[in-house]
Write an enzyme that holds these catalytic residues in place. Structure first.
Site, short mmCIF file in Angstrom:
data_model
loop_
_atom_site.label_atom_id
_atom_site.label_comp_id
_atom_site.label_asym_id
_atom_site.label_seq_id
_atom_site.Cartn_x
_atom_site.Cartn_y
_atom_site.Cartn_z
CG ASP A 119 -9.24 16.54 -14.87
OD1 ASP A 119 -8.59 15.89 -15.71
OD2 ASP A 119 -10.28 16.09 -14.32
CE1 TYR A 142 -16.11 12.42 -15.62
CE2 TYR A 142 -15.57 12.47 -13.28
CZ TYR A 142 -15.99 11.78 -14.41
OH TYR A 142 -16.28 10.45 -14.31
NE ARG A 151 -2.85 0.46 3.42
CZ ARG A 151 -2.20 0.68 4.56
NH1 ARG A 151 -1.49 1.78 4.75
NH2 ARG A 151 -2.25 -0.22 5.53
CE LYS A 202 -12.57 8.56 -17.90
NZ LYS A 202 -12.82 9.82 -17.25
#
Ligand SMILES: *Cc1c(COP(=O)(O)O)cnc(C)c1O
Length: 388
Positions: free
Chosen positions: A181, A109, A57, A206
């Site tokens: 972004d 978004y 992690r 994306k």
């Protein structure tokens, strides 16, 4: 990694870094591809003495390779890979405290809007929306408590272009961080850190991943203190992707440049069709010389991207019909992968923004133009519009 010669943007081109940065030949086998390191824990020589990894992690070799690679592509000294774009955004926004204020572009978004308005706001973080194409709108939205100005460019789904350098200047004058972004443009077309941004976030789901087979997110920054805080938060929260996810995203990055070239080429061919089609009232694409953000886009992007939106003259129902009339373009959410997608933002990706300042027109159709044969894509959109 400090000894990685391929991360230096001064020395190596984008494509070379995409394929080599962070990606060491495996020392024990000589494998040329970064291994998927599944181990959750790593041996220590003596307590606290290890080779940089303790628990997966906190840090993982496959994730490190992806982080070093994508940070280099963004021209960033630090990169952190997350389990999704939203996990990256959430971790970044947890650097804020109750009473802090965010200015969010009014064309953000939908998920970013939802995270800020429905998850952060109830725990005391304030926000307001601003038209970031208008410096006065941004200045009016700034408050003494404003810590973050959050922009996308081009935006989703209206393909609005924000002038990065001008927005950075206003954000910084108000003492706020400028977060961009960069999901739509990708580092291949635009590197916001070089235009004054402090932080770049990505949904690597994306274009970076590029094949519709992995969800992921990313943060890149040159701010050492912020990077340290984000690494702390990422580990504390656990907002990581799996080693296999990291591997797939890294694999996608290798071909980002050639894919983006083709995405841009195909998008331009579709735009050429749309601007002349009588069923279409508006074409939203930053490459068009009459697009209000064309000049800024030409200045800060190397090409105009693979996303195209348009409005259907006959209204909402006709727009809905177009989305089910294509054969090559699949009706689906998401974007940025090799296959072409079509969607109706008002009903699909941006439904949560209905009634808000971020609401989108109901006659809007968004295309994620893929890398199939150009003529097949043009013919497909043409027949869908001709059939209205
Ligand atoms: C998809 C997307 C996100 C969210 O990323 P996920 O990987 O879906 O969590 C954020 N910003 C933009 C512009 C996006 O397209």
């Amino acid at each position: 990694m400090a000894d990685d010669i391929f991360t230096d943007p001064q020395q190596w081109g984008f494509e070379t870094r995409a394929i080599r940065a962070g990606q060491h030949h495996d020392a024990s086998s000589g494998a040329v591809v970064t291994p998927i390191s599944l181990a959750t824990t790593f041996v220590q020589e003596e307590p606290g003495k290890h080779r940089g990894y303790e628990y997966s992690r906190t840090g993982n070799p496959t994730r490190s390779a992806l982080q070093d690679c994508l940070a280099s592509l963004e021209g960033a000294g630090h990169g952190l890979a997350f389990g999704s774009g939203m996990a990256a955004e959430d971790t970044l926004l947890r650097t804020l405290s109750p009473g802090d204020h965010i200015v969010l572009g009014n064309d953000a978004y939908g998920g970013t809007y939802r995270l800020i308005s429905a998850v952060l706001a109830p725990s005391g973080v304030d926000w307001s929306a601003a038209d970031l194409t208008d410096p006065d709108s941004l200045r009016a939205a700034m408050r003494p408590a404003t810590k973050v100005v959050w922009a996308e460019t081009p935006t989703n789904p209206l393909l609005t272009v924000i002038d990065l350098a001008a927005t950075a200047e206003i954000a910084h004058a108000g003492g706020a961080r400028f977060v961009v972004d960069n999901t739509f443009a990708t580092p291949y077309l635009q590197q916001p850190l070089s235009q004054g941004a402090d932080v770049v976030v990505h949904s690597t789901t994306k274009y970076c991943g590029g094949h519709s087979d992995v969800v992921g997110g990313f943060i890149a920054t040159n701010d050492d203190g912020l990077a340290e805080r984000l690494a702390y938060l990422q580990n504390a929260i656990g907002a990581i992707g799996s080693p296999f996810d990291n591997y797939l995203t890294l694999r996608g990055l290798k071909t980002l440049a050639v894919r983006m070239d083709r995405h841009c080429e195909n998008a331009q061919a579709i735009v050429d069709l749309l601007v002349d089609h009588p069923a279409v009232s508006h074409v939203l694409y930053p490459g068009l010389s009459d697009h209000p953000g064309h000049e800024a886009a030409a200045r800060q992007m190397s090409a105009f991207g693979g996303m195209v939106s348009f409005r259907v003259a006959a209204g909402r129902d006709a727009a809905m019909r177009v989305t089910t009339a294509t054969k090559v373009f699949s009706l689906a959410e998401s974007l940025g992968a090799v296959e072409s997608l079509i969607e109706h933002p008002g009903v699909m990706t941006h439904a949560s923004a209905a009634g808000s300042p971020l609401e989108v027109p109901d006659d809007l159709v968004r295309l994620s133009v893929g890398i199939e044969s150009t003529q097949d894509l043009v013919d497909d959109v043409a027949q869908a519009l001709d059939g209205l």
